[in-house]
Design a protein around this motif. Structure first.
Motif, PDB file in Angstrom:
ATOM      1  N   UNK A 120     -13.746 -14.268  13.278  1.00  0.00           N
ATOM      2  CA  UNK A 120     -14.601 -13.369  12.649  1.00  0.00           C
ATOM      3  C   UNK A 120     -16.248 -13.434  13.307  1.00  0.00           C
ATOM      4  N   UNK A 121     -16.686 -12.314  13.430  1.00  0.00           N
ATOM      5  CA  UNK A 121     -18.065 -12.316  14.202  1.00  0.00           C
ATOM      6  C   UNK A 121     -19.018 -11.203  13.774  1.00  0.00           C
ATOM      7  N   UNK A 122     -20.266 -11.337  13.635  1.00  0.00           N
ATOM      8  CA  UNK A 122     -21.321 -10.205  13.401  1.00  0.00           C
ATOM      9  C   UNK A 122     -21.379  -9.810  14.750  1.00  0.00           C
ATOM     10  N   UNK A 123     -20.925  -8.561  15.034  1.00  0.00           N
ATOM     11  CA  UNK A 123     -21.133  -7.996  16.505  1.00  0.00           C
ATOM     12  C   UNK A 123     -22.502  -7.044  16.676  1.00  0.00           C
ATOM     13  N   UNK A 124     -22.976  -6.414  15.608  1.00  0.00           N
ATOM     14  CA  UNK A 124     -24.067  -5.811  15.618  1.00  0.00           C
ATOM     15  C   UNK A 124     -24.934  -5.509  14.366  1.00  0.00           C
ATOM     16  N   UNK A 132     -29.088   5.180   4.444  1.00  0.00           N
ATOM     17  CA  UNK A 132     -28.486   4.014   3.619  1.00  0.00           C
ATOM     18  C   UNK A 132     -28.100   2.984   4.505  1.00  0.00           C
ATOM     19  N   UNK A 133     -27.947   1.837   3.897  1.00  0.00           N
ATOM     20  CA  UNK A 133     -27.378   0.655   4.704  1.00  0.00           C
ATOM     21  C   UNK A 133     -26.023   0.753   4.676  1.00  0.00           C
ATOM     22  N   UNK A 134     -25.110   0.453   5.945  1.00  0.00           N
ATOM     23  CA  UNK A 134     -23.663   0.608   6.036  1.00  0.00           C
ATOM     24  C   UNK A 134     -23.241  -0.989   6.416  1.00  0.00           C
ATOM     25  N   UNK A 135     -22.530  -1.679   5.644  1.00  0.00           N
ATOM     26  CA  UNK A 135     -21.759  -2.740   6.241  1.00  0.00           C
ATOM     27  C   UNK A 135     -20.418  -2.423   6.241  1.00  0.00           C
ATOM     28  N   UNK A 136     -19.976  -2.746   7.641  1.00  0.00           N
ATOM     29  CA  UNK A 136     -18.571  -2.373   7.967  1.00  0.00           C
ATOM     30  C   UNK A 136     -17.380  -3.487   8.363  1.00  0.00           C
ATOM     31  N   UNK A 137     -16.754  -3.656   7.716  1.00  0.00           N
ATOM     32  CA  UNK A 137     -15.778  -5.072   7.847  1.00  0.00           C
ATOM     33  C   UNK A 137     -14.331  -4.435   8.396  1.00  0.00           C
ATOM     34  N   UNK A 145     -17.912  -7.640  11.977  1.00  0.00           N
ATOM     35  CA  UNK A 145     -18.964  -7.080  10.938  1.00  0.00           C
ATOM     36  C   UNK A 145     -19.935  -6.482  11.508  1.00  0.00           C
ATOM     37  N   UNK A 146     -20.267  -5.312  11.158  1.00  0.00           N
ATOM     38  CA  UNK A 146     -21.397  -4.587  11.542  1.00  0.00           C
ATOM     39  C   UNK A 146     -22.289  -4.224  10.427  1.00  0.00           C
ATOM     40  N   UNK A 147     -23.654  -4.103  10.666  1.00  0.00           N
ATOM     41  CA  UNK A 147     -24.653  -3.778   9.584  1.00  0.00           C
ATOM     42  C   UNK A 147     -25.480  -2.787  10.424  1.00  0.00           C
ATOM     43  N   UNK A 148     -25.620  -1.545   9.854  1.00  0.00           N
ATOM     44  CA  UNK A 148     -26.298  -0.352  10.221  1.00  0.00           C
ATOM     45  C   UNK A 148     -27.104   0.422   9.274  1.00  0.00           C
TER      46      UNK A 148
END
Length: 414
Positions: free
Chosen positions: A278-282, A326-331, A317-320
């Motif tokens: 698992x990693x936070x890539x962006x 709006x804040x979008x968290x994508x898993x 996981x990305x956070x943009x």
């Protein structure tokens, strides 16, 4: 095209709240003249442009008492009162143009061009908040005097007394049930705190004795998970209403990417032990987000845990911020949900990613339904996207929760 997000938070106990509202709707017509008089009293009290007794239904707000406005209902997306019903405290907005929750709201940008709002929740004897008694004005205002707010709250209590049926008021069963539920909550809190405290103490002792390496990192993850669980237990006890099933949020400004990094670091040893990653890539989110730290942590942890248990071999996981702010968290993981019906089941309690009789992993299936409720309580939404190459859980938080102002205290990942 990005779908528009609702403009209001959904109370944690929404289904029970709506049931309580519908049970007392007969009073709406019977006491209509009285509610109009209450609306006029509120408007006169604050010298406003309009006074309303507003009931917040599933998709709209209905004005059972009204003066100074010529429509009996509006969509819930246009509602200020949908925010008022999330707490027991009155809500005052001195200038809607300066409040990110309402600056782009339809009735602010269009007639009647609301600039000021003051509302007190209508709270039934059961504890459910069904609407509010509120005052609107077309110009920004100074803060009303404390005695004026107190009078507005008392008027809202009078409205609640009218909505409560005499039978409900005379029945002691609800109070007895509430006492039992509160006692049960206290018992559960004690029973959970004790073993968590033991685990925490042992993990902390081991952490000081183990050399750096995998075992040390895993022990630190256990210790930090115990700390997080203790905070969650305390939060539930402090902010949950056992009588109504309500859960309030206690927000502060947070560094969301840092929180995700903290959660991922704690989960990483367990992922690796199961030959997963698992990693936070962006993340291009360079702002603070106003969130409840305990509840949002458990919501995000639930999504990551669900991916570990039921997803593929790699989670990213990305956070943009989307084009609407709006804040979008994508898993996203490389596992697949082939049956569309399985997606809907993920939103339901006690459902998991596999058939309950044949699945090879544990869990009660409460994670994603709880996550959805927590995100909705923050005014956001949750979706699950199943594609040819994987599955994504998408959490969106409203843009009005984003702020450029730094918090007084920053999240520590230690």
């Amino acid at each position: 095209m990005i779908a528009p997000m609702r403009t209001y938070p959904i109370p944690f106990n929404e289904a029970d709240r709506l049931a309580a509202l519908r049970a007392c709707m007969a009073r709406k017509e019977k006491e209509g003249a009285v509610f109009d008089a209450m609306a006029e009293a509120a408007r006169s009290l604050l010298r406003g442009g309009a006074g309303l007794v507003s009931l917040v239904e599933e998709d709209e707000q209905v004005f059972t008492g009204m003066v100074g406005l010529d429509q009996r209902a509006t969509p819930r997306n246009w509602s200020f009162c949908a925010h008022t019903i999330t707490t027991d405290a009155p809500m005052v907005v001195l200038d809607t143009h300066e409040d990110p929750r309402f600056a782009d709201q339809y009735l602010v940008r269009n007639a009647p061009h609301i600039r000021f709002y003051a509302g007190a929740p209508i709270i039934l004897a059961s504890g459910h908040r069904i609407g509010s008694l509120c005052v609107l004005d077309w110009e920004p205002r100074e803060m009303p005097a404390p005695h004026e707010i107190e009078t507005l709250v008392n008027l809202a209590r009078s409205a609640a007394a009218l909505f409560d049926s005499p039978a409900a008021a005379e029945t002691p069963q609800h109070e007895a049930d509430s006492d039992l539920q509160a006692e049960f909550m206290a018992l559960i809190a004690h029973e959970l705190r004790t073993p968590v405290a033991v685990m925490y103490g042992n993990a902390r002792l081991l952490e000081t004795r183990l050399p750096d390496g995998l075992e040390h990192r895993m022990t630190r993850a256990i210790r930090r998970s115990c700390e997080n669980l203790t905070g969650l237990i305390n939060s539930v006890i402090n902010y949950a209403d056992a009588s109504t099933g309500e859960l309030a949020i206690n927000t502060r400004k947070m560094d969301l990417p840092l929180l995700l990094e903290d959660i991922i670091e704690a989960e990483l040893p367990v992922f690796h032990a199961n030959d997963k990653d698992v990693c936070l890539i962006q993340s291009d989110l360079e702002a603070w987000v106003d969130l409840d730290p305990d509840h949002i942590r458990i919501a995000l942890t639930n999504v990551i845990e669900n991916a570990r248990l039921h997803g593929g071999s790699c989670l990213t996981v990305t956070v943009n911020r989307d084009e609407l702010g709006h804040v979008e968290l994508r898993f996203s993981d490389n596992g697949q949900l082939k049956d569309k019906a399985a997606i809907e089941k993920l939103y339901q309690p006690f459902r998991v990613g596999e058939n309950v009789d044949t699945r090879s992993v544990g869990g009660l299936g409460l994670g994603l339904p709880l996550t959805r409720k927590i995100i909705e309580l923050h005014g956001g939404d949750m979706g699950v996207e199943a594609g040819e190459f994987g599955t994504s859980v998408v959490l969106r938080l409203p843009g009005w929760r984003v702020t450029e102002e730094e918090p007084a205290l920053k999240l520590s990942s230690g």
